[in-house]
Design a protein around this motif. Structure first.
Motif, short mmCIF file in Angstrom:
data_model
loop_
_atom_site.label_atom_id
_atom_site.label_comp_id
_atom_site.label_asym_id
_atom_site.label_seq_id
_atom_site.Cartn_x
_atom_site.Cartn_y
_atom_site.Cartn_z
N TYR A 68 28.78 10.99 11.94
CA TYR A 68 28.33 9.53 12.53
C TYR A 68 29.38 8.64 12.27
O TYR A 68 29.83 8.25 11.28
N ARG A 69 29.67 8.27 13.50
CA ARG A 69 30.95 7.11 13.36
C ARG A 69 30.76 6.10 14.19
O ARG A 69 30.11 6.18 15.33
N HIS A 70 31.64 4.93 13.83
CA HIS A 70 31.46 3.79 15.02
C HIS A 70 32.81 3.68 15.76
O HIS A 70 33.76 3.88 15.07
N VAL A 71 32.76 3.34 16.90
CA VAL A 71 33.96 3.24 17.67
C VAL A 71 34.17 1.73 18.01
O VAL A 71 33.59 1.04 18.71
N PRO A 72 35.46 1.19 17.64
CA PRO A 72 35.57 -0.23 17.93
C PRO A 72 36.12 -0.41 19.20
O PRO A 72 37.08 0.34 19.74
N LEU A 73 35.47 -1.08 19.91
CA LEU A 73 35.88 -1.21 21.80
C LEU A 73 37.08 -2.11 21.88
O LEU A 73 37.17 -2.99 20.92
N GLN A 74 37.69 -2.09 22.96
CA GLN A 74 39.10 -2.81 23.07
C GLN A 74 38.79 -3.27 24.58
O GLN A 74 38.19 -2.86 25.38
N PHE A 75 39.40 -4.48 24.56
CA PHE A 75 39.77 -5.08 25.84
C PHE A 75 40.72 -4.24 26.90
O PHE A 75 41.27 -3.34 26.18
N LEU A 76 40.66 -4.41 27.89
CA LEU A 76 41.64 -3.75 28.84
C LEU A 76 43.17 -3.91 28.26
O LEU A 76 44.11 -2.85 28.32
N THR A 77 43.52 -4.86 27.71
CA THR A 77 44.79 -5.11 27.15
C THR A 77 45.13 -4.38 25.89
O THR A 77 46.10 -4.52 25.17
N GLY A 78 44.13 -3.97 25.20
CA GLY A 78 44.23 -3.13 23.91
C GLY A 78 43.64 -3.91 22.50
O GLY A 78 43.71 -3.17 21.65
N GLU A 79 43.43 -5.08 22.76
CA GLU A 79 42.99 -5.78 21.59
C GLU A 79 41.52 -5.59 21.57
O GLU A 79 40.73 -5.31 22.27
N GLU A 80 41.22 -5.35 20.11
CA GLU A 80 39.90 -5.21 19.92
C GLU A 80 38.69 -6.11 20.10
O GLU A 80 39.12 -7.39 20.04
N LEU A 81 37.59 -5.74 20.55
CA LEU A 81 36.53 -6.63 21.19
C LEU A 81 35.97 -7.03 19.76
O LEU A 81 35.54 -6.22 18.85
N PRO A 82 35.86 -8.33 19.14
CA PRO A 82 35.29 -8.70 17.94
C PRO A 82 33.93 -8.15 17.84
O PRO A 82 33.04 -8.58 18.66
N HIS A 83 33.72 -7.50 16.69
CA HIS A 83 32.30 -6.83 16.44
C HIS A 83 31.78 -5.92 17.38
O HIS A 83 30.58 -5.46 17.12
#
Length: 1071
Positions: A805-820
């Motif tokens: 069971y894992r959480h996947v941090p989502l990113q913008f197209l530019t590669g920066e992480e989407l906050p939370h």
């Protein structure tokens, strides 16, 4: 009572928008509508006040069973979130529409409910009398999740049933099964959790439910609230704390809190702004609970409201794939994540602590072992993929976009190990860097080299390649040479290569060295300057913009320029030469000579000669750059070239999107050092691999990747989108990128109007034929009838996946992480080995078949060689039978234990522990752990289903014993045949000539030789991994028998964890 003037408060991963006139109360009430036809009063036990909804409706029916909240929300949830067994049982008493699956593949829609006495499961309509249309809970043996009974497996509608919505109730002396399918995974989880709770506590369930209300969470929240009141000196705790203080309190616990101040509305209402303790706790209960995590907790906690150290150990081993787990491991985790002092003291992990752990970096999908260099860096340079930038100086498009030093700095900080410098004559005898006669402004070469010199080894110590595309006059070439020597100095690699070397040096040997790639004067230059052909790209850039691709190469052939000897001498290991064909390269090209291909040519070669391209790249570096027609700086798909073994695929780092997502993620797998070791089948001197394969890869065992997309958290509105206001309708794509046989995608359903905590609960299965080259990409989109819009993505190499069971941090197209913003997923790899990390992988699963496919060896038409390979045929069949007999027996045992294909043997034995109870609670089966192979012994008469479990377990042990005892002998004999065959390798051309083979027949003979060697090498690898798998299986059975209390205690067996996974049979038994 008070009025909230804030919106957008995030509680435990869910954004709560509270209306300006929201009133809070600490209780719920059930208000059924009046019934005009009352039924006789049903006498039931006195139920605790915390469970008011268990009181029956007057007519005993499900009609009108409403639960009215005195709390209202502007985005109000229709139901209270499931956060306790009481919630599950309340829902079961109200009832649910479920589908019943029968052995004849018929499906019956029924309404199932728990009677208000909590004694029996009833359903309607039914042809049976009402007292017979029920199953008493006392007779229930097991509640099994998924499609894991014989009825499900043999049903004609098996493929149409969601694994996550199916569950079975095993009951009675004959272990009959009631097989049900819910309308959603959440409903199935409610029934499974509630039934297991009632099974666990029986007639004491009501008392247990009452006592569970004084939970760790309640104590923690009360302490949290009181501490906040004291610290802010806000007077009497009973009067509450200021609204702003409450908001700050939530922010301190949940960093993702989002708050919007509505000061004007607050002033308009004129209400008290104080929050009382009951109000605060109720809101926290409702909105800080993630039901999907609650269901997971009770699954491993034996239906308690917390995990103890043993529960946590079992979860970490069975689901998270952790090795060397001990009680100390669990305690350390509890101390790190449990928020309540009481929980830490009692060594318990509450729901909030469990949520904290699952959302922490420890449960990131990306394996942190890959944050540092973890691959062998001592192999030849040609055996690695190398992160490469195209036209590094550009930060936008190719024609008129600006140039900037930041392009080099950014690329080098990202781990790029190959940068491009196009050098042209500049004013004042100073060379400049630019894309030729375009509108992009030039940069000073001196400034570019100074930036490269400063940041060359900031992100990686491994060699940096500078591709110099020289278009300067001899005068300015002298200036260029002076800048290179002065600025880069001793870091320039200048040691001449050894003519006897067959390969380039390794990245390890070239640490902190800079390699110059460019043209070099030939031996006939008489020691002075001389003419060479124009560089590959720079001269083609403008031609490509105004001409066409067919003219491009021809014009390049005709163009020459004078090269300064001193510059030529700086080119040592990356001498750029023109590609003619693969035959010419194999005969005359030196290891330190490399070819550059424009994209169109490389793709044509990959299509027409995929095997030759792979073999070419075993010895030589190949660089591929985008075709000049990509004026917008778009990127080619690097996977199309990586599958051919091309090491240097130049990318436009300034252009975000799918292709750069793949490139960036790919190079993260080795500490982001810019070098990734290519798959073994692409490095071995003799091996067969075709880059365009759409089937299994010879010598490589396919794997099954199981991905369950469970939920999302805090999914924002797509950037720049305002068509639907703040509404988000998310869905998820799971994409597989790799060789053509592996490329595919699947999508979840759309969850409407929920970006805060959408529940998807959908499972997918992918066959991966070349795991070492595969990548997984999660893409979240907003469903819109105008056009679906991008929310976020995450891309990861298959080798970097952590199971469980894992959480996947989502990113913008530019590669920066989407906050939370995250996805919550479950991942498992099954069906053979997992790329050098067997302890991280699931176990093999393959169902038995009437016929078995055996990989055939090919005839070369060379008698002496064919005779050697023929000796291997029976050994290959024997090896395949050994492995598949073991794997099939494991699969059958797993099925009888009621565990899905993603479950390992630990889960199987733990599942058995819940269903083998006999009279007076004594187990009907126990494991004897004295021998290396644990035996499963009956403790009395067994029902038929358990007798089948015992016989299947014995078959599994027998098949495992055969692998352990016979695999080494078969391995040695196959290896001997492989060694004998390799003695013919250098003589194949002569032997083919003696046999009269010519032309294409010789090529086919050489190809067949590579095929056969690859098959032999693959079988020896698979045998080794099968033996390691058997040893892992034995360890899991032992550990699970002790954890599940199924070991004979009189034997004095103690549990020893932390054993090396590769322990051989000859080692000391784990007892």
């Amino acid at each position: 009572m008070f009025v909230i003037h804030k919106q957008g408060i995030l509680f435990g991963g869910l954004t709560v928008c509270l209306s300006l006139s929201t009133h809070f109360s600490s209780s719920y009430s059930a208000r059924p509508p009046p019934n005009p036809h009352p039924s006789p009063v049903f006498i039931c036990p006195v139920l605790p006040s915390f469970l008011p909804s268990l009181h029956p409706h007057q007519d005993g029916s499900r009609a009108g069973r409403e639960r009215k909240k005195t709390v209202s929300f502007s985005c109000s949830l229709s139901e209270k979130k499931i956060s306790s067994a009481a919630d599950c049982i309340h829902s079961m008493v109200e009832g649910s529409e479920l589908k019943k699956i029968r052995t004849n593949s018929r499906v019956y829609q029924r309404y199932y409910l728990l009677d208000t006495g909590l004694q029996a499961l009833c359903w309607e309509p039914s042809k049976k009398e009402s007292d017979k249309a029920r199953i008493f809970l006392a007779s229930v043996r097991e509640v099994r999740t998924g499609r894991n009974t014989e009825t499900f497996r043999t049903s004609g509608v098996y493929e149409q049933i969601s694994e996550d919505c199916a569950f079975s109730i095993i009951y009675g002396e004959m272990y009959e099964s009631l097989d049900l399918v819910a309308n959603s995974a959440e409903v199935a989880n409610i029934w499974v959790t509630g039934l297991r709770y009632l099974m666990q506590y029986g007639k004491h369930a009501v008392d247990m439910l009452a006592s569970s209300q004084d939970s760790l969470r309640l104590c923690w929240l009360e302490q949290l609230f009181s501490s906040a009141a004291d610290s802010h000196s806000q007077g009497n705790v009973e009067e509450g704390i200021h609204l702003q203080s409450a908001v700050g309190l939530i922010q301190s616990v949940n960093p993702g809190v989002s708050i919007k101040d509505h000061t004007e509305n607050k002033k308009a209402t004129g209400k008290n702004e104080r929050v009382t303790k009951p109000e605060f706790i109720e809101v926290f209960h409702d909105f800080c609970t993630r039901p999907e995590i609650y269901f997971l907790l009770v699954q491993f906690s034996s239906n308690k409201e917390f995990l103890d150290t043993q529960d946590l150990m079992r979860f970490l081993e069975a689901e998270q794939g952790m090795a060397q787990v001990s009680e100390e491991t669990s305690l350390k985790l509890i101390q790190s994540h449990e928020p309540s002092k009481k929980g830490r003291e009692q060594r318990y992990l509450s729901l909030d602590g469990f949520t904290s752990y699952l959302t922490s970096a420890e449960c990131h999908l990306f394996d942190r072992e890959h944050d540092t260099v973890c691959q062998d860096m001592s192999q030849p340079l040609s055996h690695y993929y190398i992160s490469s930038s195209h036209n590094t100086y550009l930060i936008e498009d190719q024609f008129k976009g600006p140039s900037d030093i930041s392009g080099y700095i950014r690329a080098l900080k990202m781990g790029c190990r190959c940068v491009e410098v196009d050098v042209w004559d500049g004013p004042d005898d100073e060379p400049v860097v630019c894309a030729g006669p375009t509108l992009s402004p030039p940069l000073s070469l001196r400034c570019v080299l100074e930036a490269i010199g400063r940041f060359a080894f900031v992100a990686s110590e491994y060699p940096l390649i500078i591709c110099i595309e020289n278009h300067c006059s001899l005068l300015q070439q002298k200036v260029m040479y002076q800048h290179l020597v002065r600025i880069l100095g001793e870091r320039l690699y200048t040691d001449p290569p050894d003519e006897r070397d067959s390969y380039l040096p390794s990245p390890h040997a070239l640490r902190h060295r800079i390699l110059i790639k460019g043209k070099k004067l030939g031996p006939g230059s008489d020691g002075g300057d001389g003419g060479v052909s124009e560089e590959d790209e720079g001269a083609e850039m403008w031609t490509g913009l105004v001409g066409n691709e067919k003219d491009m190469s021809q014009k390049s052939l005709l163009s020459t320029f004078q090269l300064l000897k001193e510059l030529s001498d700086l080119v040592i290991l990356c001498h750029s030469v023109r590609f003619t064909d693969f035959t010419t390269s194999s005969k005359s090209q030196k290891p330190w000579e490399m070819c550059s291909f424009h994209e169109s040519l490389a793709l044509r070669l990959a299509s027409e000669s995929p095997g030759d391209f792979v073999n070419h790249n075993k010895h030589f570096l190949s660089r591929v750059f985008p075709k000049p027609m990509r004026v917008d700086s778009s990127n080619m798909n690097p996977q199309d070239l990586w599958k051919c073994g091309c090491q240097i695929v130049s990318m436009n780092f300034q252009t975000a999107g799918l292709m750069m997502d793949l490139n960036t993620a790919w190079f993260r797998q080795n500490g982001n050092c810019g070098y990734v070791l290519r798959p073994a089948i692409m490095r071995q001197e003799v091996s067969y691999f075709s880059a365009d394969t759409r089937d299994t890869v010879p010598g490589v065992s396919p794997q099954l990747l199981h991905v369950k997309v469970i939920s999302g958290q805090n999914l924002p509105k797509p950037r720049g989108s305002g068509a639907k206001g703040d509404v988000v309708d998310p869905y998820v794509y799971v994409e597989i990128h790799g060789i053509p046989a592996d490329c595919t995608e699947r999508r979840t359903r759309t969850v409407t109007q929920n970006g805060d905590n959408p529940i998807f609960d959908e499972s997918f299965e992918f066959q991966i034929n070349l795991p070492e080259l595969a990548m997984v990409r999660f893409v979240v989109l907003d469903d819109d009838f105008i056009g679906d819009e991008f929310i976020g993505q995450y891309t990861i190499p298959l080798e970097c996946l952590q199971p469980g069971y894992r959480h996947v941090p989502l990113q913008f197209l530019t590669g920066e992480e989407l906050p939370h913003a995250k996805l919550f997923v479950h991942v498992a790899l099954t069906n053979r080995r997992g790329g050098g990390k067997p302890h991280k992988r699931g176990l093999s699963v393959r169902k038995a078949r009437k016929g078995r496919d055996y990989t055939a060896l090919r005839d070369l038409g060379i008698r002496a060689v064919d005779e050697v390979f023929k000796m291997a045929a029976p050994l290959l069949r024997e090896a395949t039978d050994l492995r598949e007999n073991m794997q099939n027996s494991v699969a059958v045992f797993r099925e009888l234990c009621g565990v899905s294909a993603v479950g390992n043997l630990m889960r199987c034995v733990l599942a058995l522990s819940s269903r083998v109870s006999g009279p007076e609670g004594m187990p009907l089966l126990l494991f004897d752990l004295r021998d290396y192979y644990p035996t499963l012994e009956p403790q009395g008469p067994l029902p038929d289903v358990l007798r089948r479990v015992v016989s299947t377990y014995e078959m599994m042990v027998q098949a495992s014993r055969a692998v352990n005892e016979l695999s080494d002998g078969i391995y040695d004999r196959i290896l001997h045949i492989q060694t004998t065959a390799m003695e013919f390798h250098e003589k194949l051309d002569n032997l083919a000539a003696k046999e009269g083979l010519k032309g294409r027949k010789v090529s086919r003979a050489l190809e067949s030789f590579s095929w056969n060697i690859t098959i032999l090498k693959g079988q020896t690898d698979l045998l080794q991994h099968a033996k390691a798998e058997v040893q892992e299986n034995i360890k899991q059975v032992r550990d699970a028998a002790l954890t599940g209390n199924l070991a004979k205690e009189s034997l004095g067996v103690r549990r020893v964890r932390s054993q090396t996974r590769g322990q051989s049979q000859d080692d000391t038994p784990i007892i």
